[in-house]
Design an enzyme around this catalytic site. Structure first.
Site, PDB file in Angstrom:
ATOM      1  N   GLY A 170       0.832  -1.197   0.000  1.00 12.64           N
ATOM      2  CA  GLY A 170       0.000   0.000   0.000  1.00 12.64           C
ATOM      3  C   GLY A 170       0.872   1.254   0.000  1.00 12.64           C
ATOM      4  N   SER A 171       1.970   1.206   0.741  1.00 14.45           N
ATOM      5  CA  SER A 171       2.893   2.356   0.782  1.00 14.45           C
ATOM      6  C   SER A 171       3.433   2.662  -0.608  1.00 14.45           C
ATOM      7  CB  SER A 171       4.073   2.062   1.714  1.00 14.45           C
ATOM      8  OG  SER A 171       3.621   1.861   3.028  1.00 14.45           O
ATOM      9  N   ASN A 189      -6.552   5.264   9.645  1.00  8.75           N
ATOM     10  CA  ASN A 189      -6.042   4.025  10.224  1.00  8.75           C
ATOM     11  C   ASN A 189      -6.001   4.034  11.744  1.00  8.75           C
ATOM     12  OD1 ASN A 189      -3.999   5.918   9.088  1.00  8.75           O
ATOM     13  ND2 ASN A 189      -2.615   4.750  10.372  1.00  8.75           N
ATOM     14  N   HIS A 211      -2.614  -7.213   2.907  1.00  8.43           N
ATOM     15  CA  HIS A 211      -2.508  -7.725   4.286  1.00  8.43           C
ATOM     16  C   HIS A 211      -3.464  -7.033   5.252  1.00  8.43           C
ATOM     17  CE1 HIS A 211       0.055  -4.693   6.553  1.00  8.43           C
ATOM     18  NE2 HIS A 211       0.259  -4.279   5.333  1.00  8.43           N
ATOM     19  N   CYS A 216       3.399   2.015  12.867  1.00 12.32           N
ATOM     20  CA  CYS A 216       4.526   2.708  12.262  1.00 12.32           C
ATOM     21  C   CYS A 216       5.093   3.752  13.204  1.00 12.32           C
ATOM     22  CB  CYS A 216       4.089   3.365  10.965  1.00 12.32           C
ATOM     23  SG  CYS A 216       2.823   2.440  10.126  1.00 12.32           S
TER      24      CYS A 216
HETATM   25  C1  LIG Z   1      -1.287  -0.023   6.420  1.00 10.80           C
HETATM   26  C2  LIG Z   1      -1.568   1.266   5.719  1.00 10.80           C
HETATM   27  C3  LIG Z   1      -0.741   1.718   4.678  1.00 10.80           C
HETATM   28  C4  LIG Z   1       0.504   0.984   4.284  1.00 10.80           C
HETATM   29  O1  LIG Z   1       0.248  -0.226   3.633  1.00 10.80           O
HETATM   30  P1  LIG Z   1       1.445  -1.298   3.511  1.00 10.80           P
HETATM   31  O2  LIG Z   1       0.954  -2.321   2.557  1.00 10.80           O
HETATM   32  O3  LIG Z   1       1.654  -1.834   4.892  1.00 10.80           O
HETATM   33  O4  LIG Z   1       2.621  -0.555   2.989  1.00 10.80           O
HETATM   34  C5  LIG Z   1      -1.081   2.884   4.047  1.00 10.80           C
HETATM   35  N1  LIG Z   1      -2.172   3.582   4.388  1.00 10.80           N
HETATM   36  C6  LIG Z   1      -2.991   3.184   5.373  1.00 10.80           C
HETATM   37  C7  LIG Z   1      -4.202   3.985   5.686  1.00 10.80           C
HETATM   38  C8  LIG Z   1      -2.714   2.014   6.075  1.00 10.80           C
HETATM   39  O5  LIG Z   1      -3.518   1.630   7.058  1.00 10.80           O
END
Ligand SMILES: *Cc1c(COP(=O)(O)O)cnc(C)c1O
Length: 380
Positions: A73-74, A141, A194, A319
């Protein structure tokens, strides 16, 4: 094995579903072909990726050609945030959005007020013909508040002719909230497997066909992902993402109703304790999310004692824990530093059981009381 008997950190990551894992296994064993190869073994891997692309497209109501797989997601967020220079975003975006901007970008931050929502009127006042991108997360989040995404999409659409694009980091929302990118006028959306019971290390970016021209390629090399993201595909991960998403969006309303019942139980029990506040509004919030602040308590101490009791939860986001900075999300709600420090995030999933809730409600009040009797701040 760990001592975890109650898992309340689904906002950080989720358990992989059996169906996603089963779907992946053949591609980690005998189906190891490279999707770019022309022989059968390769073509079958390519076919599996196509199928996953269709599963994602079906879940979001878009075309398979509008889905690009990424490594997280990052990464999906970084791809978008680094592609534009004049950006409006909320002040409580995930760090993978906030910290992904280029150093010379022109950034306007929208306030989220005490309840944790962007106001569409603020956005309308901030958009100018120079704006290139509006990026507002679908659901936060830490506090789970669901933003007025359809209204933001409609506001951005009025500026489409001027080249304004709307991206949403929907990593917390996908699989938990019904999403229709067409009806909501979303141009670009990030998701991560995930967070909805798929594997780690794989995500996706939706990009509306008509705006794909404006999107630069993110990794140079081979022709994978329409030439925009080179690198041999994570076939098993992509297959797991597709299977997990298909499973997550099926019967979403019933799953949320079950979560709401658990959320209500926890919420009323915790709010009955002295000097505790709920962070973020209860209306328009992820069904599995609660976030509390306890006066006189350090979030880290609370987490450690919960862990000793077999309960996994978090304070702020995974994080930011490890650093002693209070959460930027709670500060954005206007909480003072000492209150933002004493926060507890409880995030559930469809696998959360009543027994886990029982354990949490048996231990948490005692731990809060114990920490307060030891706390010099509290005793003052
Ligand atoms: C977990 C999360 C991310 C990052 O996703 P990853 O796949 O862990 O890099 C980005 N934005 C939000 C809102 C998240 O909860």
């Amino acid at each position: 094995m760990s001592n975890i008997s109650a898992y309340f950190d689904n906002g950080a990551t989720t358990k992989i579903s059996d169906r996603a894992l089963e779907a992946m296994l053949p591609f980690l064993r005998e189906q190891y072909g490279n999707p770019s190869s022309i022989y059968t073994l390769g073509r079958e891997a390519a076919k599996a990726i196509s199928r996953a692309r269709e599963q994602v497209a079906l879940a979001l109501n878009c075309e398979p050609g509008e889905i690009f797989f990424t490594g997280s997601g990052s990464e999906a967020n970084n791809w978008i945030l680094k592609s534009y220079g004049n950006i409006i975003m909320s002040e409580f975006e995930h760090h993978a959005v906030l910290h992904a901007v280029k150093s010379d970008s022109n950034i306007t931050l929208l306030p989220v007020y005490d309840k944790g929502f962007v106001k569409v009127a603020d956005l309308k006042a901030a958009i100018t013909p120079e704006t290139e991108l509006v990026s507002v997360m679908f659901a936060n989040n830490e506090i789970g508040t669901i933003q007025p995404i359809a209204e933001i999409g409609a506001a951005c659409k009025e500026w489409r002719e001027k080249g304004v694009l709307f991206h949403t980091d929907a990593v917390q929302a996908v699989g938990s909230v019904p999403i229709d990118v067409k009806a909501m006028n979303i141009d670009m959306l990030s998701l991560s497997a995930h967070k909805f019971h798929g594997p780690k290390g794989v995500g996706a970016l939706y990009v509306r066909k008509a705006v794909q021209k404006s999107l630069s390629s993110f990794i140079q090399g081979g022709a994978q992902e329409s030439g925009k993201r080179a690198g041999t595909e994570n076939v098993a991960g992509i297959v797991g993402l597709g299977a997990a998403l298909e499973e997550a969006v099926a019967g979403i309303d019933a799953k949320n109703a079950a979560l709401l019942a658990k959320r209500e139980r926890i919420c009323s029990a915790v709010l009955a304790l002295p000097k505790v506040r709920l962070n973020g509004d209860l209306q328009s919030r992820l069904a599995g999310n609660l976030n509390f602040s306890f006066a006189g308590i350090e979030g880290e101490a609370l987490l450690l004692l919960l862990d000793m009791g077999g309960i996994a939860a978090s304070s702020g986001s995974a994080c930011t824990s490890g650093s002693l900075d209070p959460s930027h999300v709670l500060l954005a709600l206007g909480l003072p530093h000492e209150i933002a420090h004493g926060s507890l995030r409880i995030t559930m999933s469809r696998y959360t059981t009543d027994e886990e809730v029982d354990l949490l409600l048996a231990k948490l009040p005692l731990i809060v009381e114990r920490l307060r009797t030891m706390s010099p701040i509290w005793n003052n």
